[in-house]
Scaffold this motif. Structure first.
Motif, PDB file in Angstrom:
ATOM      1  N   VAL A 159      11.089  24.428 -15.173  1.00 45.31           N
ATOM      2  CA  VAL A 159      10.145  24.111 -14.450  1.00 45.31           C
ATOM      3  C   VAL A 159       9.507  22.721 -15.109  1.00 45.31           C
ATOM      4  CG1 VAL A 159       7.796  23.921 -12.876  1.00 45.31           C
ATOM      5  CG2 VAL A 159       8.745  26.081 -13.290  1.00 45.31           C
ATOM      6  N   GLY A 160       9.419  22.699 -15.904  1.00 45.95           N
ATOM      7  CA  GLY A 160       8.680  21.219 -16.382  1.00 45.95           C
ATOM      8  C   GLY A 160      10.436  20.765 -16.385  1.00 45.95           C
ATOM      9  N   ALA A 161      10.767  20.458 -17.550  1.00 46.13           N
ATOM     10  CA  ALA A 161      12.063  19.945 -16.667  1.00 46.13           C
ATOM     11  C   ALA A 161      12.507  19.330 -15.728  1.00 46.13           C
ATOM     12  CB  ALA A 161      13.405  20.906 -18.089  1.00 46.13           C
ATOM     13  N   THR A 162      12.211  20.226 -14.823  1.00 43.98           N
ATOM     14  CA  THR A 162      13.533  19.945 -13.648  1.00 43.98           C
ATOM     15  C   THR A 162      12.129  18.630 -13.431  1.00 43.98           C
ATOM     16  OG1 THR A 162      13.924  22.348 -12.827  1.00 43.98           O
ATOM     17  CG2 THR A 162      13.330  21.083 -11.167  1.00 43.98           C
ATOM     18  N   LEU A 163      11.022  19.106 -13.151  1.00 42.29           N
ATOM     19  CA  LEU A 163       9.542  17.992 -13.068  1.00 42.29           C
ATOM     20  C   LEU A 163       9.998  16.987 -13.570  1.00 42.29           C
ATOM     21  CD1 LEU A 163       7.007  20.038 -11.873  1.00 42.29           C
ATOM     22  CD2 LEU A 163       8.299  18.892 -10.524  1.00 42.29           C
ATOM     23  N   VAL A 164      10.166  16.284 -14.901  1.00 43.97           N
ATOM     24  CA  VAL A 164      10.327  15.922 -15.320  1.00 43.97           C
ATOM     25  C   VAL A 164      11.664  14.771 -15.385  1.00 43.97           C
ATOM     26  CG1 VAL A 164      10.880  14.201 -18.028  1.00 43.97           C
ATOM     27  CG2 VAL A 164       8.564  16.342 -16.966  1.00 43.97           C
ATOM     28  N   ILE A 165      12.732  15.924 -14.672  1.00 47.17           N
ATOM     29  CA  ILE A 165      13.895  14.867 -14.311  1.00 47.17           C
ATOM     30  C   ILE A 165      13.468  14.477 -12.930  1.00 47.17           C
ATOM     31  CG2 ILE A 165      16.160  15.066 -13.467  1.00 47.17           C
ATOM     32  CD1 ILE A 165      16.041  17.620 -16.087  1.00 47.17           C
ATOM     33  N   ALA A 166      13.213  14.639 -12.058  1.00 46.20           N
ATOM     34  CA  ALA A 166      12.975  14.577 -10.835  1.00 46.20           C
ATOM     35  C   ALA A 166      12.105  13.100 -11.009  1.00 46.20           C
ATOM     36  CB  ALA A 166      12.020  15.384  -9.686  1.00 46.20           C
ATOM     37  N   GLY A 167      10.517  12.990 -11.770  1.00 49.39           N
ATOM     38  CA  GLY A 167       9.924  11.722 -11.456  1.00 49.39           C
ATOM     39  C   GLY A 167      10.487  10.884 -12.412  1.00 49.39           C
ATOM     40  N   CYS A 168      11.032  11.581 -13.696  1.00 47.14           N
ATOM     41  CA  CYS A 168      11.210  10.047 -14.544  1.00 47.14           C
ATOM     42  C   CYS A 168      12.866   9.527 -13.902  1.00 47.14           C
ATOM     43  CB  CYS A 168      10.892  10.234 -15.571  1.00 47.14           C
ATOM     44  SG  CYS A 168       9.517  10.723 -16.800  1.00 47.14           S
ATOM     45  N   GLY A 169      13.402  10.724 -13.317  1.00 49.46           N
ATOM     46  CA  GLY A 169      14.862   9.616 -13.526  1.00 49.46           C
ATOM     47  C   GLY A 169      14.488   9.207 -12.136  1.00 49.46           C
TER      48      GLY A 169
ATOM     49  N   PHE B 286       0.683  -1.475   0.131  1.00 49.46           N
ATOM     50  CA  PHE B 286      -0.050   0.039  -0.170  1.00 49.46           C
ATOM     51  C   PHE B 286       1.000   0.770   0.627  1.00 49.46           C
ATOM     52  CE2 PHE B 286      -2.507   3.380   2.181  1.00 49.46           C
ATOM     53  CZ  PHE B 286      -3.908   3.294   1.314  1.00 49.46           C
ATOM     54  N   ASN B 287       2.134   1.439   0.352  1.00 52.68           N
ATOM     55  CA  ASN B 287       2.799   2.539   1.089  1.00 52.68           C
ATOM     56  C   ASN B 287       3.816   2.466  -0.256  1.00 52.68           C
ATOM     57  OD1 ASN B 287       4.086   4.462   2.734  1.00 52.68           O
ATOM     58  ND2 ASN B 287       5.931   3.124   2.850  1.00 52.68           N
ATOM     59  N   GLN B 288       4.419   1.115  -1.528  1.00 52.60           N
ATOM     60  CA  GLN B 288       4.868   1.897  -2.303  1.00 52.60           C
ATOM     61  C   GLN B 288       4.002   2.070  -2.823  1.00 52.60           C
ATOM     62  OE1 GLN B 288       7.777  -1.775  -2.490  1.00 52.60           O
ATOM     63  NE2 GLN B 288       6.751  -1.851  -4.621  1.00 52.60           N
ATOM     64  N   GLY B 289       2.999   1.867  -3.047  1.00 51.94           N
ATOM     65  CA  GLY B 289       1.438   1.984  -4.325  1.00 51.94           C
ATOM     66  C   GLY B 289       1.802   3.706  -4.497  1.00 51.94           C
ATOM     67  N   PHE B 290       1.872   4.219  -3.590  1.00 53.44           N
ATOM     68  CA  PHE B 290       1.591   5.976  -3.409  1.00 53.44           C
ATOM     69  C   PHE B 290       3.227   6.200  -3.606  1.00 53.44           C
ATOM     70  CE2 PHE B 290      -2.106   4.962  -0.861  1.00 53.44           C
ATOM     71  CZ  PHE B 290      -3.154   5.920  -1.270  1.00 53.44           C
ATOM     72  N   TYR B 291       4.104   5.208  -3.148  1.00 53.67           N
ATOM     73  CA  TYR B 291       5.121   6.257  -4.004  1.00 53.67           C
ATOM     74  C   TYR B 291       5.194   6.337  -5.084  1.00 53.67           C
ATOM     75  CZ  TYR B 291       7.947   6.169   0.484  1.00 53.67           C
ATOM     76  OH  TYR B 291       8.458   5.730   1.495  1.00 53.67           O
ATOM     77  N   ASN B 292       4.958   4.935  -6.453  1.00 53.62           N
ATOM     78  CA  ASN B 292       4.612   5.603  -7.145  1.00 53.62           C
ATOM     79  C   ASN B 292       3.386   6.220  -7.687  1.00 53.62           C
ATOM     80  OD1 ASN B 292       6.591   2.998  -8.341  1.00 53.62           O
ATOM     81  ND2 ASN B 292       5.174   2.194  -7.129  1.00 53.62           N
ATOM     82  N   LEU B 293       2.620   6.674  -7.093  1.00 53.33           N
ATOM     83  CA  LEU B 293       1.793   7.710  -7.473  1.00 53.33           C
ATOM     84  C   LEU B 293       2.368   8.990  -7.521  1.00 53.33           C
ATOM     85  CD1 LEU B 293      -1.554   8.242  -8.199  1.00 53.33           C
ATOM     86  CD2 LEU B 293      -1.638   8.222  -5.411  1.00 53.33           C
ATOM     87  N   PHE B 294       3.156   9.175  -6.550  1.00 51.62           N
ATOM     88  CA  PHE B 294       3.346  10.477  -5.864  1.00 51.62           C
ATOM     89  C   PHE B 294       4.499  10.884  -7.482  1.00 51.62           C
ATOM     90  CE2 PHE B 294       2.706   9.529  -1.516  1.00 51.62           C
ATOM     91  CZ  PHE B 294       1.262   9.927  -1.398  1.00 51.62           C
ATOM     92  N   LEU B 295       5.462  10.209  -7.757  1.00 49.55           N
ATOM     93  CA  LEU B 295       5.838   9.608  -9.112  1.00 49.55           C
ATOM     94  C   LEU B 295       5.780  10.206  -9.913  1.00 49.55           C
ATOM     95  CD1 LEU B 295       8.918   7.172  -7.766  1.00 49.55           C
ATOM     96  CD2 LEU B 295       9.427   9.255  -8.060  1.00 49.55           C
ATOM     97  N   ALA B 296       4.206   9.659 -10.566  1.00 50.43           N
ATOM     98  CA  ALA B 296       3.681   9.692 -11.002  1.00 50.43           C
ATOM     99  C   ALA B 296       3.263  11.404 -11.505  1.00 50.43           C
ATOM    100  CB  ALA B 296       2.242   9.016 -12.270  1.00 50.43           C
ATOM    101  N   VAL B 297       3.231  11.459 -10.252  1.00 50.83           N
ATOM    102  CA  VAL B 297       1.876  13.151 -10.347  1.00 50.83           C
ATOM    103  C   VAL B 297       3.120  14.254 -10.877  1.00 50.83           C
ATOM    104  CG1 VAL B 297       1.589  15.169  -8.727  1.00 50.83           C
ATOM    105  CG2 VAL B 297      -0.204  12.339  -8.812  1.00 50.83           C
ATOM    106  N   ILE B 298       4.334  14.112  -9.716  1.00 49.51           N
ATOM    107  CA  ILE B 298       5.809  14.843 -10.348  1.00 49.51           C
ATOM    108  C   ILE B 298       5.438  14.697 -11.770  1.00 49.51           C
ATOM    109  CG2 ILE B 298       8.497  15.542 -10.205  1.00 49.51           C
ATOM    110  CD1 ILE B 298       7.860  14.181  -7.190  1.00 49.51           C
ATOM    111  N   ALA B 299       6.274  13.713 -12.533  1.00 50.96           N
ATOM    112  CA  ALA B 299       6.465  13.859 -13.746  1.00 50.96           C
ATOM    113  C   ALA B 299       5.636  14.120 -14.791  1.00 50.96           C
ATOM    114  CB  ALA B 299       6.419  11.780 -14.179  1.00 50.96           C
ATOM    115  N   ALA B 300       3.908  14.090 -14.200  1.00 47.39           N
ATOM    116  CA  ALA B 300       2.848  14.234 -15.545  1.00 47.39           C
ATOM    117  C   ALA B 300       2.491  15.844 -14.779  1.00 47.39           C
ATOM    118  CB  ALA B 300       1.242  13.866 -14.823  1.00 47.39           C
ATOM    119  N   ALA B 301       3.344  16.218 -13.831  1.00 46.15           N
ATOM    120  CA  ALA B 301       3.439  18.126 -13.425  1.00 46.15           C
ATOM    121  C   ALA B 301       4.402  18.345 -14.557  1.00 46.15           C
ATOM    122  CB  ALA B 301       3.739  18.393 -12.359  1.00 46.15           C
ATOM    123  N   GLY B 302       5.315  18.105 -14.230  1.00 44.71           N
ATOM    124  CA  GLY B 302       6.346  18.446 -15.452  1.00 44.71           C
ATOM    125  C   GLY B 302       5.857  18.239 -17.040  1.00 44.71           C
ATOM    126  N   ALA B 303       5.638  17.524 -17.180  1.00 49.81           N
ATOM    127  CA  ALA B 303       4.875  16.895 -18.471  1.00 49.81           C
ATOM    128  C   ALA B 303       4.117  18.299 -19.053  1.00 49.81           C
ATOM    129  CB  ALA B 303       3.903  15.743 -19.027  1.00 49.81           C
TER     130      ALA B 303
END
Length: 127
Positions: A78-88, A51-68
């Motif tokens: 801002v977009g590049a920073t968020l994409v690098i953080a999430g996708c990295g 359950f906890n691990q799933g939320f980590y994945n969700l938060f990374l998805a939100v970061i990457a989507a916000a960057g996109a």
């Protein structure tokens, strides 16, 4: 190339939202257990961890989507920073999975391919 990076970041985000659902919602269901190869007892025992691990994945998805979205709105820094953080983070998590258990090569590649390609496209746009 920024558009390609943004589209791939959205693909990566969608994959990670699906992983969130598998881990945080469907973990103990027959479908969730089949995906992860767990028994009913194992799934019940590890439910809180998943359950906890799933939320980590969700938060990374939100970061990457916000960057996109920011990239689509011409907010490149801002977009590049968020994409690098999430996708990295997604890419590195896939590398950890791959290096820790070679039997998980397929799921690791599913987890890391789209975000890695997004990062490559993003880097290519800076050249």
């Amino acid at each position: 190339m920024l558009v390609v990076a943004a589209i791939l970041a959205l693909v990566a985000a969608a994959i990670h939202v699906y992983i969130f659902v598998l881990e945080s919602v469907w973990w103990t269901t027959p479908r969730g257990r089949a995906v992860f190869g767990t028994t009913e007892a194992q799934a019940v025992e590890t439910r809180q961890l998943a359950f906890n691990q799933g939320f980590y994945n969700l938060f990374l998805a939100v970061i990457a989507a916000a960057g996109a979205v920011a990239l689509f709105l011409d907010q490149s820094a801002v977009g590049a920073t968020l994409v690098i953080a999430g996708c990295g983070s997604m890419t590195l998590a896939g590398v950890v999975l791959l290096s820790s258990d070679r039997t998980k090569t397929r799921p690791a590649l599913i987890q890391l391919a789209a975000p890695l390609l997004s990062l490559v496209a993003l880097a290519g746009s800076a050249l």
